[in-house]
Design an enzyme around this catalytic site. Structure first.
Site, PDB file in Angstrom:
ATOM      1  N   PRO A   1      52.960 112.255  85.439  1.00 44.06           N
ATOM      2  CA  PRO A   1      53.195 111.680  84.104  1.00 44.06           C
ATOM      3  C   PRO A   1      53.153 110.147  84.138  1.00 44.06           C
ATOM      4  O   PRO A   1      52.620 109.524  83.233  1.00 44.06           O
ATOM      5  CB  PRO A   1      54.584 112.196  83.737  1.00 44.06           C
ATOM      6  CG  PRO A   1      54.744 113.466  84.513  1.00 44.06           C
ATOM      7  CD  PRO A   1      53.968 113.272  85.780  1.00 44.06           C
TER       8      PRO A   1
ATOM      9  N   THR B   1      43.926 120.345  85.699  1.00 50.24           N
ATOM     10  CA  THR B   1      42.918 121.310  85.257  1.00 50.24           C
ATOM     11  C   THR B   1      43.131 122.616  86.020  1.00 50.24           C
ATOM     12  O   THR B   1      43.331 122.587  87.240  1.00 50.24           O
ATOM     13  CB  THR B   1      41.503 120.745  85.516  1.00 50.24           C
ATOM     14  OG1 THR B   1      41.396 119.494  84.850  1.00 50.24           O
ATOM     15  CG2 THR B   1      40.436 121.692  85.000  1.00 50.24           C
TER      16      THR B   1
ATOM     17  N   GLU C   1      33.999 114.558  93.951  1.00 47.85           N
ATOM     18  CA  GLU C   1      34.469 114.749  92.574  1.00 47.85           C
ATOM     19  C   GLU C   1      33.703 113.822  91.618  1.00 47.85           C
ATOM     20  O   GLU C   1      33.226 114.235  90.569  1.00 47.85           O
ATOM     21  CB  GLU C   1      35.969 114.468  92.461  1.00 47.85           C
ATOM     22  CG  GLU C   1      36.429 114.442  91.004  1.00 47.85           C
ATOM     23  CD  GLU C   1      37.930 114.266  90.801  1.00 47.85           C
ATOM     24  OE1 GLU C   1      38.637 113.992  91.775  1.00 47.85           O
ATOM     25  OE2 GLU C   1      38.371 114.427  89.647  1.00 47.85           O
TER      26      GLU C   1
ATOM     27  N   GLY D   1      24.176 114.269  59.183  1.00 48.06           N
ATOM     28  CA  GLY D   1      25.351 115.073  58.848  1.00 48.06           C
ATOM     29  C   GLY D   1      25.464 116.315  59.710  1.00 48.06           C
ATOM     30  O   GLY D   1      26.564 116.715  60.107  1.00 48.06           O
TER      31      GLY D   1
ATOM     32  N   THR E   1      39.188 106.141  86.012  1.00 44.10           N
ATOM     33  CA  THR E   1      38.706 105.495  84.786  1.00 44.10           C
ATOM     34  C   THR E   1      37.560 104.535  85.139  1.00 44.10           C
ATOM     35  O   THR E   1      37.403 104.146  86.302  1.00 44.10           O
ATOM     36  CB  THR E   1      39.829 104.681  84.119  1.00 44.10           C
ATOM     37  OG1 THR E   1      40.255 103.653  85.031  1.00 44.10           O
ATOM     38  CG2 THR E   1      41.029 105.567  83.778  1.00 44.10           C
TER      39      THR E   1
HETATM   40  C1  LIG Z   1      41.177 116.580  80.679  1.00 44.05           C
HETATM   41  C2  LIG Z   1      41.755 115.956  81.919  1.00 44.05           C
HETATM   42  C3  LIG Z   1      41.739 116.669  83.112  1.00 44.05           C
HETATM   43  C4  LIG Z   1      42.302 116.112  84.262  1.00 44.05           C
HETATM   44  N1  LIG Z   1      42.357 116.883  85.414  1.00 44.05           N
HETATM   45  C5  LIG Z   1      43.055 116.403  86.496  1.00 44.05           C
HETATM   46  C6  LIG Z   1      43.284 117.235  87.651  1.00 44.05           C
HETATM   47  O1  LIG Z   1      42.805 118.387  87.705  1.00 44.05           O
HETATM   48  N2  LIG Z   1      44.020 116.739  88.665  1.00 44.05           N
HETATM   49  C7  LIG Z   1      44.554 115.469  88.634  1.00 44.05           C
HETATM   50  O2  LIG Z   1      45.211 115.078  89.575  1.00 44.05           O
HETATM   51  N3  LIG Z   1      44.349 114.666  87.552  1.00 44.05           N
HETATM   52  C8  LIG Z   1      43.632 115.093  86.486  1.00 44.05           C
HETATM   53  N4  LIG Z   1      43.451 114.274  85.384  1.00 44.05           N
HETATM   54  C9  LIG Z   1      44.060 112.947  85.370  1.00 44.05           C
HETATM   55  C10 LIG Z   1      43.090 111.799  85.459  1.00 44.05           C
HETATM   56  O3  LIG Z   1      42.586 111.687  86.748  1.00 44.05           O
HETATM   57  C11 LIG Z   1      43.826 110.531  84.981  1.00 44.05           C
HETATM   58  O4  LIG Z   1      43.992 110.662  83.603  1.00 44.05           O
HETATM   59  C12 LIG Z   1      43.102 109.276  85.309  1.00 44.05           C
HETATM   60  O5  LIG Z   1      43.119 109.060  86.696  1.00 44.05           O
HETATM   61  C13 LIG Z   1      43.731 108.066  84.599  1.00 44.05           C
HETATM   62  O6  LIG Z   1      45.093 107.992  84.801  1.00 44.05           O
HETATM   63  P1  LIG Z   1      46.109 107.828  83.566  1.00 44.05           P
HETATM   64  O7  LIG Z   1      45.731 108.800  82.559  1.00 44.05           O
HETATM   65  O8  LIG Z   1      47.468 107.885  84.113  1.00 44.05           O
HETATM   66  O9  LIG Z   1      45.796 106.395  83.002  1.00 44.05           O
HETATM   67  P2  LIG Z   1      46.405 104.976  83.518  1.00 44.05           P
HETATM   68  O10 LIG Z   1      46.240 104.893  84.999  1.00 44.05           O
HETATM   69  O11 LIG Z   1      47.747 104.784  82.950  1.00 44.05           O
HETATM   70  O12 LIG Z   1      45.399 103.992  82.827  1.00 44.05           O
HETATM   71  C14 LIG Z   1      45.509 103.545  81.471  1.00 44.05           C
HETATM   72  C15 LIG Z   1      44.486 102.438  81.256  1.00 44.05           C
HETATM   73  O13 LIG Z   1      44.813 101.336  82.110  1.00 44.05           O
HETATM   74  C16 LIG Z   1      43.724 100.968  82.892  1.00 44.05           C
HETATM   75  N5  LIG Z   1      44.157 100.483  84.198  1.00 44.05           N
HETATM   76  C17 LIG Z   1      45.062 101.029  85.025  1.00 44.05           C
HETATM   77  N6  LIG Z   1      45.156 100.324  86.154  1.00 44.05           N
HETATM   78  C18 LIG Z   1      44.305  99.273  86.021  1.00 44.05           C
HETATM   79  C19 LIG Z   1      43.941  98.177  86.841  1.00 44.05           C
HETATM   80  N7  LIG Z   1      44.468  98.027  88.063  1.00 44.05           N
HETATM   81  N8  LIG Z   1      43.016  97.315  86.387  1.00 44.05           N
HETATM   82  C20 LIG Z   1      42.445  97.475  85.177  1.00 44.05           C
HETATM   83  N9  LIG Z   1      42.760  98.471  84.355  1.00 44.05           N
HETATM   84  C21 LIG Z   1      43.675  99.374  84.774  1.00 44.05           C
HETATM   85  C22 LIG Z   1      42.935 102.255  83.037  1.00 44.05           C
HETATM   86  O14 LIG Z   1      41.592 102.020  83.418  1.00 44.05           O
HETATM   87  C23 LIG Z   1      43.077 102.833  81.654  1.00 44.05           C
HETATM   88  O15 LIG Z   1      42.140 102.242  80.802  1.00 44.05           O
HETATM   89  C24 LIG Z   1      42.846 114.799  84.231  1.00 44.05           C
HETATM   90  C25 LIG Z   1      42.828 114.088  83.041  1.00 44.05           C
HETATM   91  C26 LIG Z   1      42.301 114.647  81.888  1.00 44.05           C
HETATM   92  C27 LIG Z   1      42.350 113.848  80.619  1.00 44.05           C
END
Ligand SMILES: Cc1cc2nc3c(=O)[nH]c(=O)nc-3n(C[C@H](O)[C@H](O)[C@H](O)COP(=O)(O)OP(=O)(O)OC[C@H]3O[C@@H](n4cnc5c(N)ncnc54)[C@H](O)[C@@H]3O)c2cc1C
Lengths: 256, 417
Positions: B154, B185, B274, B373, B398
């Site tokens: 989280p 997932t 991956e 549309g 990301t």
């Molecule tokens: C549909 C879905 C399936 C997924 N499946 C899996 C799974 O099977 N297993 C698993 O482990 N994870 C899974 N994930 C998680 C996914 O890998 C994370 O959502 C992703 O790594 C981003 O982390 P966060 O969501 O915590 O975003 P954050 O890390 O909080 O990032 C928020 C924003 O801040 C930016 N940011 C953060 N740090 C920096 C930095 N140092 N410099 C610049 N910008 C920064 C990010 O690029 C982003 O734009 C899944 C996510 C989704 C949405």
């Protein structure tokens, strides 16, 4: 009922054709259709034939399934597809000549004499020239009974099968003594998807390379293609408001 | 003269989409097995996967039955796993082909496939012991088991080396896990939150970025429960995403994968494949979007001529195709030199995903524009592809994370090949 392995070897004819999804184009010089850089695949009716033979092997009826192909070098890919579906080995009779039914049937008959199968299954037709002749000619050359356009093949003993055919007005069931030639119709079965482990195994299966000359067959065709043309473009239809109007139009156009 | 050139071009275009030109065919299908793999997956995708996509997207429902068929019928679930563990022994290019072809039919379904086959199955095949592989892989390859991988939490995503789920060593060699994972997932596989069968879970075993270990956790272990099922996602709705909760979950000593405090390497190795396969999913999305807009622009008339004869529509078609082919060539080139158990390809495995994710998003966006549309509603497919495409610049890292990683690697290079 047929005993285990009762059918012995089953041969299957496989042909390389332009893929069913490709929109076929006539060459500018009208000598034929474009084939260069066009996707080719295993003829769908041949796929059904392969599936049927593989099921016979899985049911313990056949001991070996051999895919036989007359065609260009690249047809090896299509033999490989048959091997990936479960055929045990392949025989590739390589030629760049046109593969007309008469010459193909002559070659297949020679292959059958050498391999001595109890059944030779082919597609009822290939989707490129739609000839629907090879199986019949093969049966003729070999003097074997034939069940064409089969929608069901059922063993009845070690030496006979029942073949159900779709004919006008219903189904006809023939009893054929073996060895026999059977051609596959659409409803005979639904071919499987080749599973990846079987694709990997197919690489290790053997394909014998032969030529038409090995079987004493000259590929020159007795038929000559003069010209190939696109079918005429169908004109757009019109909507009529009532039956009366329809009848009037047909009368007006001199059609009734 | 003009009409002739453009129709010749259209012919060439159609061909490249159905069969690549011979020279490039070897990049995309290096061997006959790759070619057959593509054929069989495409046939399955067209006849079995695409027809169910819209409905499962609407219902936000994972198609478990179809998923199992990927194992039992096609042997795709263990695509990179050696035959002795029930797999098919293919390479990274094979994995790319499977993801590309499935994704062209249903990206959400493919995401579930990726989480299982790459994040769990390939991860364990590369990093696990012989006994661990014997225990899990045959069932995971056949489709009896649906599996996933838990890294994100989280409160940590990009910053994953700061993860807070803990594993405490017990005197008898077993481990006790506490904490929560998020975004997993295949975390659950049904509407009523039934857990997936087995997971690879990253947990902290010491302070600092290197203090992370990897554990196998099974459904049914006391204290292991599903967290919230994440509903209402923008896209990938037919892929199930859930939290996982660990409350004093005791796992045996042999559930540890690799070395204690050695999981950062497992993680880095697995992130490469991956990211590569996520890029492959983007290729599938782009190809399908191009097919849809290309065919539509031939049929749809405006001002007395097909859409494709209007200049701005030509730009959508041509730019999409060129960008797609660039992404495709880059992705396959990287795949062809990626060894599954290697590490150190980050510049390009991040690079392909960074490029392909935005490429697919742009291409799907243009497809919507070309359809007007009709493009904006579900029935015409590109609306769904557009929403699904959006995930790939977030999940698996990301775009910003890729940029950070790449810039770091690039700092060590003075001259490029
Ligand atoms: C549909 C879905 C399936 C997924 N499946 C899996 C799974 O099977 N297993 C698993 O482990 N994870 C899974 N994930 C998680 C996914 O890998 C994370 O959502 C992703 O790594 C981003 O982390 P966060 O969501 O915590 O975003 P954050 O890390 O909080 O990032 C928020 C924003 O801040 C930016 N940011 C953060 N740090 C920096 C930095 N140092 N410099 C610049 N910008 C920064 C990010 O690029 C982003 O734009 C899944 C996510 C989704 C949405």
């Amino acid at each position: 009922m047929a005993a285990n392995g009762a059918f012995g070897r089953v041969l299957v004819g496989v042909k390389r054709v332009i893929d069913y999804a490709v929109k076929v184009r006539v060459k500018p010089d009208k000598s034929g259709v474009e084939t260069v850089n066009v996707k080719h695949s295993l003829n769908p009716f041949c796929e059904i034939a392969v599936e049927e033979a593989v099921r016979m092997k899985e049911a313990g009826l056949a001991t070996e399934v051999v895919a036989v192909c007359v065609g260009p070098k690249k047809a090896q890919e299509n033999i490989r597809s048959a091997l990936a579906m479960g055929a045990d080995r392949g025989i590739h009779i390589e030629t760049d000549e046109e593969v007309a039914p008469l010459n193909v049937a002559r070659i297949l008959a020679e292959v059958a004499k050498a391999e001595e199968p109890s059944m030779f299954i082919l597609g009822k037709q290939a989707i490129d020239d739609d000839s629907n002749q090879t199986g019949q000619l093969l049966g003729g050359f070999l003097g074997w009974p034939q069940g064409t356009m089969a929608s069901k093949i059922e063993p009845v003993s070690d030496t006979a099968v029942h073949v159900t055919r779709e004919i006008d007005g219903g189904l006809e069931t023939l009893e054929l003594s073996l060895p026999a030639v059977v051609t596959a119709d659409l409803r005979l079965n639904k071919p499987r998807f080749a599973a990846l482990p079987n694709i990997m195994k197919a690489k290790r299966k053997k394909i014998d390379a032969k030529t038409p000359a090995d079987f004493g067959v000259d590929m020159a065709s007795s038929l000559q293609t003069l010209e190939v043309n696109e079918p005429p473009v169908r004109e757009a239809g019109i909507m009529v408001g009532s039956v009366d109007e329809l009848v009037e139009k047909l009368k007006g156009d001199g059609l009734i | 003269m003009f009409a002739l050139t453009s129709s010749a071009l259209a012919t060439a275009c159609r061909r490249s989409l159905s069969t690549a030109a011979p020279a490039l065919a070897s990049l995309y299908n290096p061997t006959e097995e790759h070619e057959l793999l593509r054929q069989t997956v495409r046939a399955f995708a067209d006849s079995e996967v695409r027809p169910q996509a819209l409905e499962h997207n609407r219902e936000e429902k994972f198609n478990l039955e179809l998923f199992r068929r990927l194992g039992s019928e096609l042997g795709l679930l263990g695509i990179t796993v050696p035959e002795e563990y029930g797999g098919s022994g293919m390479d990274a290019v094979g994995a790319v082909i499977a993801h590309e072809e499935l994704s062209a039919a249903d990206p959400a379904f493919t995401l579930s496939y990726l989480a299982h086959s790459m994040l769990f199955v390939n991860n364990l095949a590369v990093n696990g012991s012989h006994e661990q592989k014997l225990k899990y892989l045959p069932k995971a390859c056949s489709g009896e088991f649906v599996c996933g991988m838990g890294m994100s939490e989280p409160a940590v995503g990009t910053d994953v080396l700061n993860l807070t789920t803990t594993a405490r060593a017990n005197d008898d060699g077993s481990w006790t896990l506490n904490g929560a994972k998020m975004w997993i997932t295949n975390g659950t596989v049904s509407k009523d939150r039934e857990l997936g069968d087995a997971f690879l879970v990253y947990a902290r075993t010491a302070e600092g970025p290197k203090g992370i270990s990897l554990f196998l956790v099974d459904k049914g272990m006391p204290g292991f429960e599903p967290g919230a099922k994440i509903e209402d996602k923008l896209g990938m709705r037919a892929s199930s995403t859930s939290g996982l909760v660990f409350e004093d979950v005791v796992v045996p000593a042999d559930a540890l994968v690799g070395e204690v405090n050695g999981a950062t390497l497992c993680m880095m190795r697995n992130l490469e494949i991956e990211r590569l396969t996520l890029a492959a999913m983007s290729l599938g999305i782009a190809r399908r979007s191009i097919e849809v807009m290309n065919n539509y622009s031939t049929e749809r008339m405006a001002y007395g001529k097909p859409l494709r004869e209007h200049g701005q529509m030509k730009a959508h078609l041509a730019n999409s195709y060129a960008e797609y082919m660039a992404g495709r060539a880059y992705t396959y080139e990287v795949a062809s030199r990626l060894e599954l158990d290697s590490y150190g390809n980050q510049l390009d495995t991040d690079g392909v995903k960074l490029f392909a994710a935005d490429m697919a998003k742009d291409v799907a966006d243009r497809a919507i524009q070309v359809l007007g549309g009709y493009g904006y509603v579900g029935e015409y497919e590109v609306e769904r592809l557009y929403r699904d495409a959006r995930l790939i610049s977030i999940g698996g890292g990301t775009n910003e994370a890729h940029q950070n990683n790449m810039s770091k690697v690039m700092a060590r290079i003075q001259q490029f090949e």
